[in-house]
Design a protein around this motif. Sequence first.
Motif, short mmCIF file in Angstrom:
data_model
loop_
_atom_site.label_atom_id
_atom_site.label_comp_id
_atom_site.label_asym_id
_atom_site.label_seq_id
_atom_site.Cartn_x
_atom_site.Cartn_y
_atom_site.Cartn_z
N PRO A 26 0.81 -1.22 0.00
CA PRO A 26 0.00 0.00 0.00
C PRO A 26 0.85 1.27 0.00
N ASP A 27 2.13 1.11 0.29
CA ASP A 27 3.03 2.28 0.25
C ASP A 27 3.21 2.79 -1.18
N THR A 28 3.00 1.92 -2.16
CA THR A 28 3.21 2.34 -3.55
C THR A 28 1.98 3.04 -4.12
N MET A 29 0.79 2.60 -3.73
CA MET A 29 -0.44 3.26 -4.19
C MET A 29 -1.65 2.69 -3.45
N ASP A 30 -2.75 3.43 -3.49
CA ASP A 30 -4.05 2.93 -3.04
C ASP A 30 -4.66 2.22 -4.25
N HIS A 31 -4.54 0.90 -4.29
CA HIS A 31 -4.91 0.16 -5.49
C HIS A 31 -6.40 0.27 -5.79
N ALA A 32 -7.23 0.42 -4.76
CA ALA A 32 -8.68 0.51 -4.99
C ALA A 32 -9.04 1.83 -5.67
N ALA A 33 -8.54 2.93 -5.12
CA ALA A 33 -8.79 4.24 -5.72
C ALA A 33 -8.18 4.32 -7.11
N PHE A 34 -6.99 3.75 -7.27
CA PHE A 34 -6.34 3.77 -8.57
C PHE A 34 -7.13 2.95 -9.59
N GLY A 35 -7.67 1.82 -9.16
CA GLY A 35 -8.46 0.99 -10.06
C GLY A 35 -9.69 1.73 -10.57
N ALA A 36 -10.36 2.46 -9.66
CA ALA A 36 -11.53 3.24 -10.07
C ALA A 36 -11.12 4.35 -11.04
N GLN A 37 -10.00 4.97 -10.76
CA GLN A 37 -9.48 6.02 -11.66
C GLN A 37 -9.16 5.43 -13.02
N LEU A 38 -8.51 4.30 -13.03
CA LEU A 38 -8.12 3.64 -14.29
C LEU A 38 -9.35 3.33 -15.14
N LEU A 39 -10.41 2.89 -14.49
CA LEU A 39 -11.61 2.49 -15.21
C LEU A 39 -12.45 3.66 -15.72
N PHE A 40 -12.49 4.75 -14.95
CA PHE A 40 -13.50 5.77 -15.23
C PHE A 40 -12.97 7.11 -15.73
N GLU A 41 -11.69 7.37 -15.63
CA GLU A 41 -11.19 8.68 -16.05
C GLU A 41 -10.80 8.69 -17.52
N GLY A 42 -10.79 9.89 -18.13
CA GLY A 42 -10.40 10.05 -19.52
C GLY A 42 -11.60 10.17 -20.45
N GLU A 43 -11.32 10.57 -21.68
CA GLU A 43 -12.38 10.77 -22.67
C GLU A 43 -13.03 9.45 -23.09
N ASN A 44 -12.22 8.40 -23.15
CA ASN A 44 -12.74 7.07 -23.50
C ASN A 44 -12.46 6.11 -22.34
N PRO A 45 -13.25 6.18 -21.28
CA PRO A 45 -12.95 5.41 -20.08
C PRO A 45 -12.92 3.90 -20.34
N MET A 46 -12.00 3.23 -19.68
CA MET A 46 -11.81 1.80 -19.86
C MET A 46 -13.05 0.99 -19.51
N ILE A 47 -13.88 1.49 -18.59
CA ILE A 47 -15.06 0.73 -18.18
C ILE A 47 -15.94 0.36 -19.36
N ARG A 48 -15.89 1.16 -20.45
CA ARG A 48 -16.74 0.88 -21.62
C ARG A 48 -16.30 -0.40 -22.33
N ARG A 49 -15.07 -0.86 -22.10
CA ARG A 49 -14.66 -2.16 -22.66
C ARG A 49 -15.50 -3.28 -22.06
N PHE A 50 -15.86 -3.11 -20.79
CA PHE A 50 -16.51 -4.18 -20.05
C PHE A 50 -18.02 -4.02 -19.96
N LEU A 51 -18.48 -2.78 -20.08
CA LEU A 51 -19.90 -2.51 -19.92
C LEU A 51 -20.28 -1.29 -20.75
N PRO A 52 -20.94 -1.48 -21.90
CA PRO A 52 -21.28 -0.35 -22.77
C PRO A 52 -22.24 0.64 -22.13
N ASP A 53 -23.17 0.15 -21.31
CA ASP A 53 -24.20 1.00 -20.72
C ASP A 53 -23.66 1.70 -19.48
N PRO A 54 -23.73 3.05 -19.41
CA PRO A 54 -23.19 3.79 -18.26
C PRO A 54 -24.12 3.84 -17.05
N GLU A 55 -25.27 3.17 -17.14
CA GLU A 55 -26.27 3.29 -16.07
C GLU A 55 -25.73 2.90 -14.70
#
Length: 261
Positions: free
Chosen positions: A82-111
């Motif tokens: 955990p000294d290197t990063m908060d993996h949970a917060a980073f995972g959420a950031q990885l999935l949802f941030e940016g113009e084309n968020p990664m979450i859309r690879r796994f789930l097209p519907d944003p609901e």
Amino acid sequence: MTVKLDFKQARDAFEAYLDEYDREDEKIKLKIVHTYGVVKSAREIGKRMHLNEEDQQLAELIALLHDIGRFEQLRLYNSFSPDTMDHAAFGAQLLFEGENPMIRRFLPDPEFDEIIHTAIARHSDFKLEGITDERILFHAKMIRDADKLDNCRVKLQESVEAMIGVPQEKAGEGLISPKVWESCLKKEAVLSPDRVTSVDYWVSYVAQYYDLNFKETWQIMKEEDYISRIIWRLDYKEKDTLEKMKILDQQMNDYMENILC
């Protein structure tokens, strides 16, 4: 109810994502096995709850993605610390941030984005607080329970030395630190900074189950006798430690029985 989730499609996309990493790396393997173990746990808890199809698939999808930050953490730091990063917060950031968020690879519907984001971002919090929406809170609790349930498998099957840095035959040496034991007596999880000795770490792995949320999870814990099996995986050298572990074993099993009754 119209189902807008497709776990199989999400799993196929997750497998494609894993191809970006070295699947032969032992730490990567460990996280892949854990991920699917958490999916299995979420499926079992959900079935016992008789969840509707949508919430069942949502729970399994959150389980599939809950540790996605771990893979990039390994790539960047070759560590789960955990000294290197908060993996949970980073995972959420990885999935949802940016113009084309990664979450859309796994789930097209944003609901379901808010539910998934919160559940993943909060799954490793020491305590789950401040969530007022009932459905979001339910899924945040579900992933925490499923994660801990597979963690039982990890604690019984994986190398003790890999977990706490000392060989299994030495892991039970030493005394339980006062703050760690105080948390146990209060029926609370142990704060990471309070852990000093190797046996403190093992005690904290047991005490984390005080944070379980659902009766169905406790039913599985009882059926598998997870608490006692984890406690007695180690050989405790000090008489004081041995006596306290006997107390903890009895206390936690009594706690479980009270919930189930």
